[in-house]
Design an enzyme around this catalytic site. Structure first.
Site, short mmCIF file in Angstrom:
data_model
loop_
_atom_site.label_atom_id
_atom_site.label_comp_id
_atom_site.label_asym_id
_atom_site.label_seq_id
_atom_site.Cartn_x
_atom_site.Cartn_y
_atom_site.Cartn_z
N ASP A 177 0.85 -1.19 0.00
CA ASP A 177 0.00 0.00 0.00
C ASP A 177 0.88 1.24 0.00
O ASP A 177 2.03 1.21 0.45
CB ASP A 177 -0.88 0.04 1.25
CG ASP A 177 -2.10 -0.87 1.13
OD1 ASP A 177 -2.40 -1.29 0.00
OD2 ASP A 177 -2.72 -1.14 2.16
N LYS B 150 -1.53 0.36 -8.33
CA LYS B 150 -1.33 0.29 -9.78
C LYS B 150 -1.69 -1.07 -10.37
O LYS B 150 -1.40 -1.34 -11.53
CB LYS B 150 0.13 0.63 -10.10
CG LYS B 150 0.50 2.06 -9.75
CD LYS B 150 1.93 2.40 -10.11
CE LYS B 150 2.25 3.84 -9.76
NZ LYS B 150 3.65 4.21 -10.07
#
EC number: 2.1.1.107
Length: 410
Positions: free
Chosen positions: A200, A222
């Site tokens: 994260d 992503k």
């Protein structure tokens, strides 16, 4: 005694007689390890420290409340001589020599037939450090070497490759509030052993730079979502890599179960038959206020604290928070993920009876080099956030504890 180095060996003492002479501080330090080894322990001493006496009361050792007597070492496999009676120590040591009992002497290492190494433990490994000769022994130096090795194994800075096949699986690791030093020892070790890390943005990013080149680091933000929701895509990535036989770490900010969706990921892994370990982390709800000098509880000021997610506004139909009840509490209110909603939250709390002059502190980027604290009240916090350009991530603390410690407003 010949100037030869000691021969290191691990004794298996389960069920075997061990005699400890003396019930003082030396015995108090050494007995727990002997008990853990499963030894049949006989303590011979007229007196004992309260801790040693408690071991006898619990049945962990047998205590003969008297001085040493000839024959006490009969049938023993190992002896620890640590009484304050030098003459008794010498006689016991001589008996040990006659019966070929390995004997440690706390008062005279030169007269002993065995030395106790400085030991430490890390994940099934015992680290034992022993000086090579009695003359010039420095126990503090030996202990320092032990501590350095054990700490390195625990925090992952000293990595010993596994040559046996590791069981693939996933570890949900709470990385803490951001400072890389605040991840747990276990979390850092698992991170050092990982093949894949899915991280994260709020996790301790500096730790990622320490990973070996072969480790695949994936930014959770992503991961391509396609037809999946973000969380479902992360779940699928965890499962996919684990099924390839890899050791996967899901590195999260704070704690996996404090607004971290850890249980959602655990359930998805369980349904896929993937073994999962959960490593708790230091929650930002407590650590970040603390880093800014704010205790979430304080004697005579706050006897409770409540942690609330502020990602949904009070007037949003999705909100599960009883803001009216929170306004009536006299303790500390800690709000996570609420920077963009704090104006509305403050208005709601005041509307339900919370005094408008209640202190508020916003701690941005807590525990990192970019940390800053901004102070306000419920009446002014909405405008203060805009004027001071407070950005996420920030932990918001509401209550009298804000004024307890030194204030360092930006």
């Amino acid at each position: 005694m010949a100037e030869n180095p000691a021969y290191p060996v691990g004794l298996r003492l389960t069920g075997r007689k061990v005699v400890v002479l003396g019930g003082g501080q030396v015995a108090q330090r050494r007995l727990p390890a002997l008990i853990a080894a499963g030894a049949d322990i006989l303590l011979v001493s007229p007196e004992a420290t309260p801790s040693v006496e408690a071991m006898a009361d619990a049945g962990e050792i047998t205590w003969h409340k008297r001085p040493y007597a000839e024959g006490d070492l009969a049938d023993a496999w190992y002896a620890l001589i640590a009484s304050g009676d030098t003459e008794a120590n010498t006689r016991a040591s001589a008996e040990a020599e006659r019966h070929r009992v390995w004997c440690v002497r706390s008062d005279d290492a030169d007269a002993a037939t065995a030395w106790t190494p400085a030991t430490g433990h890390s994940e099934g490994v015992t680290v034992a450090v022993l000086t090579t000769e009695a003359r010039g022994r420095d126990p503090r130096h030996t202990a320092a070497i032990r501590d350095a090795v054990v700490e390195g194994l625990r925090d992952g800075t000293l990595v010993a490759p596994h040559h046996r096949t590791r069981t693939p699986g996933v570890a949900l690791v709470g990385g803490g509030p951001g400072d890389p030093d605040l991840i747990t020892v276990r979390g850092r070790r698992l991170l050092a052993e990982a093949d894949v890390v899915i991280a994260d943005r709020l996790g301790p990013r500096d730790l990622l730079a320490e990973l070996p080149p072969h480790v695949e680091v994936i930014d959770a933000a992503k991961i391509p979502y396609g037809r999946f929701m973000a969380q479902e895509a992360i779940n699928n990535a965890l499962i996919e890599h684990a099924k390839q036989g890899k050791s996967v770490v899901r590195l999260k900010g704070g704690d996996p179960y404090v607004f971290g969706r850890g249980m959602e990921e655990l359930n998805a892994l369980a349904e896929a038959g993937i073994p999962c370990t959960v490593v708790p982390g230091i929650s930002s709800s407590i650590s970040v206020p603390g880093a800014a000098g704010i205790p979430v509880t304080h004697r005579g000021v706050a006897h409770e604290f409540t942690v609330v997610s502020g990602h949904v506004a009070p007037d949003d139909e999705r909100s599960l928070v009883d803001w009216a009840s929170l306004a009536k509490l006299t303790g500390t209110l800690v709000i996570l993920m609420g920077v963009d909603k704090i104006g509305k939250i403050a208005e709601t709390l005041v509307a339900h009876g919370k005094p408008a002059d209640t202190p508020v502190a916003l701690v941005q980027e807590g525990t990192t080099a970019a940390q800053r604290r901004v102070d306000a009240t419920l009446a002014t916090v909405g405008e203060t956030v805009r004027a001071q350009q407070v950005k996420p991530p920030a932990v918001i603390v509401i209550g009298a504890v804000v004024g307890v410690g030194p204030q360092t407003s930006a």
